[in-house]
Design a protein around this motif. Structure first.
Motif, PDB file in Angstrom:
ATOM      1  N   ALA A  83      27.146  50.582  73.402  1.00 32.45           N
ATOM      2  CA  ALA A  83      26.197  51.262  74.288  1.00 32.45           C
ATOM      3  C   ALA A  83      25.669  50.305  75.352  1.00 32.45           C
ATOM      4  CB  ALA A  83      25.048  51.859  73.473  1.00 32.45           C
ATOM      5  N   SER A  84      25.382  49.079  74.953  1.00 33.64           N
ATOM      6  CA  SER A  84      24.896  48.076  75.899  1.00 33.64           C
ATOM      7  C   SER A  84      25.950  47.764  76.960  1.00 33.64           C
ATOM      8  CB  SER A  84      24.511  46.801  75.139  1.00 33.64           C
ATOM      9  OG  SER A  84      24.092  45.807  76.023  1.00 33.64           O
ATOM     10  N   ASP A  85      27.202  47.642  76.536  1.00 32.52           N
ATOM     11  CA  ASP A  85      28.288  47.382  77.488  1.00 32.52           C
ATOM     12  C   ASP A  85      28.414  48.511  78.502  1.00 32.52           C
ATOM     13  OD1 ASP A  85      28.847  45.023  76.127  1.00 32.52           O
ATOM     14  OD2 ASP A  85      30.606  45.848  75.073  1.00 32.52           O
ATOM     15  N   VAL A  86      28.368  49.753  78.035  1.00 35.36           N
ATOM     16  CA  VAL A  86      28.457  50.904  78.933  1.00 35.36           C
ATOM     17  C   VAL A  86      27.263  50.925  79.876  1.00 35.36           C
ATOM     18  CG1 VAL A  86      28.408  53.435  79.041  1.00 35.36           C
ATOM     19  CG2 VAL A  86      29.875  52.279  77.369  1.00 35.36           C
ATOM     20  N   PHE A  87      26.069  50.673  79.359  1.00 34.92           N
ATOM     21  CA  PHE A  87      24.861  50.664  80.179  1.00 34.92           C
ATOM     22  C   PHE A  87      24.988  49.623  81.299  1.00 34.92           C
ATOM     23  CE2 PHE A  87      20.511  49.446  81.205  1.00 34.92           C
ATOM     24  CZ  PHE A  87      19.914  50.673  81.379  1.00 34.92           C
ATOM     25  N   ARG A  88      25.414  48.401  80.944  1.00 37.97           N
ATOM     26  CA  ARG A  88      25.563  47.342  81.958  1.00 37.97           C
ATOM     27  C   ARG A  88      26.623  47.712  82.994  1.00 37.97           C
ATOM     28  NH1 ARG A  88      24.733  43.921  77.598  1.00 37.97           N
ATOM     29  NH2 ARG A  88      26.960  43.586  77.319  1.00 37.97           N
ATOM     30  N   ARG A  89      27.731  48.289  82.533  1.00 34.93           N
ATOM     31  CA  ARG A  89      28.797  48.673  83.465  1.00 34.93           C
ATOM     32  C   ARG A  89      28.302  49.744  84.436  1.00 34.93           C
ATOM     33  NH1 ARG A  89      33.131  52.589  81.663  1.00 34.93           N
ATOM     34  NH2 ARG A  89      31.323  53.103  80.964  1.00 34.93           N
ATOM     35  N   GLN A  94      26.363  51.294  89.756  1.00 39.22           N
ATOM     36  CA  GLN A  94      25.300  51.881  90.576  1.00 39.22           C
ATOM     37  C   GLN A  94      24.866  50.899  91.656  1.00 39.22           C
ATOM     38  OE1 GLN A  94      21.864  50.911  90.659  1.00 39.22           O
ATOM     39  NE2 GLN A  94      21.243  52.586  91.944  1.00 39.22           N
ATOM     40  N   SER A  95      24.730  49.622  91.319  1.00 32.22           N
ATOM     41  CA  SER A  95      24.268  48.656  92.309  1.00 32.22           C
ATOM     42  C   SER A  95      25.348  48.415  93.364  1.00 32.22           C
ATOM     43  CB  SER A  95      23.856  47.346  91.642  1.00 32.22           C
ATOM     44  OG  SER A  95      24.980  46.668  91.130  1.00 32.22           O
ATOM     45  N   LEU A  96      26.613  48.509  92.997  1.00 32.13           N
ATOM     46  CA  LEU A  96      27.690  48.369  93.972  1.00 32.13           C
ATOM     47  C   LEU A  96      27.725  49.529  94.949  1.00 32.13           C
ATOM     48  CD1 LEU A  96      30.587  47.030  91.732  1.00 32.13           C
ATOM     49  CD2 LEU A  96      29.268  45.753  93.420  1.00 32.13           C
ATOM     50  N   LEU A  97      27.326  50.699  94.477  1.00 34.58           N
ATOM     51  CA  LEU A  97      27.309  51.881  95.334  1.00 34.58           C
ATOM     52  C   LEU A  97      26.000  51.993  96.119  1.00 34.58           C
ATOM     53  CD1 LEU A  97      28.830  54.501  92.872  1.00 34.58           C
ATOM     54  CD2 LEU A  97      29.969  53.398  94.805  1.00 34.58           C
ATOM     55  N   HIS A  98      25.049  51.134  95.801  1.00 37.06           N
ATOM     56  CA  HIS A  98      23.732  51.118  96.466  1.00 37.06           C
ATOM     57  C   HIS A  98      23.019  52.454  96.375  1.00 37.06           C
ATOM     58  CE1 HIS A  98      24.732  47.196  98.020  1.00 37.06           C
ATOM     59  NE2 HIS A  98      25.855  47.669  98.512  1.00 37.06           N
ATOM     60  N   LEU A  99      23.130  53.072  95.194  1.00 33.58           N
ATOM     61  CA  LEU A  99      22.411  54.315  94.995  1.00 33.58           C
ATOM     62  C   LEU A  99      20.950  54.012  94.742  1.00 33.58           C
ATOM     63  CD1 LEU A  99      24.904  56.197  92.669  1.00 33.58           C
ATOM     64  CD2 LEU A  99      24.541  56.540  95.109  1.00 33.58           C
ATOM     65  N   PRO A 100      20.062  54.851  95.235  1.00 32.30           N
ATOM     66  CA  PRO A 100      18.630  54.612  94.964  1.00 32.30           C
ATOM     67  C   PRO A 100      18.322  54.820  93.497  1.00 32.30           C
ATOM     68  CG  PRO A 100      18.954  56.722  96.067  1.00 32.30           C
ATOM     69  CD  PRO A 100      20.305  56.047  96.023  1.00 32.30           C
ATOM     70  N   HIS A 101      17.379  54.032  93.002  1.00 30.75           N
ATOM     71  CA  HIS A 101      16.897  54.180  91.627  1.00 30.75           C
ATOM     72  C   HIS A 101      15.975  55.396  91.556  1.00 30.75           C
ATOM     73  CE1 HIS A 101      18.260  50.289  90.053  1.00 30.75           C
ATOM     74  NE2 HIS A 101      18.187  49.925  91.319  1.00 30.75           N
ATOM     75  N   LYS A 102      15.978  56.050  90.438  1.00 30.62           N
ATOM     76  CA  LYS A 102      15.067  57.187  90.247  1.00 30.62           C
ATOM     77  C   LYS A 102      13.930  56.776  89.376  1.00 30.62           C
ATOM     78  CE  LYS A 102      18.180  60.905  91.095  1.00 30.62           C
ATOM     79  NZ  LYS A 102      18.456  62.244  90.885  1.00 30.62           N
TER      80      LYS A 102
END
Length: 102
Positions: A83-89, A94-102
């Motif tokens: 789960a931690s690996d998936v969360f980090r990935r 998300q950071s590579l796509l520069h999506l805004p945080h909610k």
């Protein structure tokens, strides 16, 4: 009591048991999870009660996991690691796509 999620104990109880399995100490587990050692004991007892088996045995220098305890610890460690690996990935994506945080 409400029906457990997926037929499992509370996730905080499972997290506490996983840490106890790694640390092999009530005091170190309490410190990592930021609770009192007595709460560690209560949470582990709750998991044992739901399973109907002993997960830990006292040892002179700390905590020893029983065979069922080793089985459960291994499963939890693998699951939490995955789960931690998936969360980090997902966070990295998300950071590579520069999506805004909610």
């Amino acid at each position: 009591m409400d029906q457990p999620y997926y037929g499992l104990p509370c996730l905080t109880e499972l997290e506490t048991f996983e840490v106890l399995g790694r640390r092999r100490s009530f005091e170190l587990t309490a410190s990592e999870v930021n609770i009192a050692p007595e709460v560690v004991s209560r949470r582990v007892n709750a998991v044992e009660e739901q399973l109907g088996v002993a997960l830990i045995a006292s040892s002179g220098s700390g905590v020893r996991l029983t065979e069922p305890g080793e089985d459960l610890h291994r499963a939890l460690a693998e699951t939490f690691t995955r789960a931690s690996d998936v969360f980090r990935r997902l966070k990295r994506k998300q950071s590579l796509l520069h999506l805004p945080h909610k």
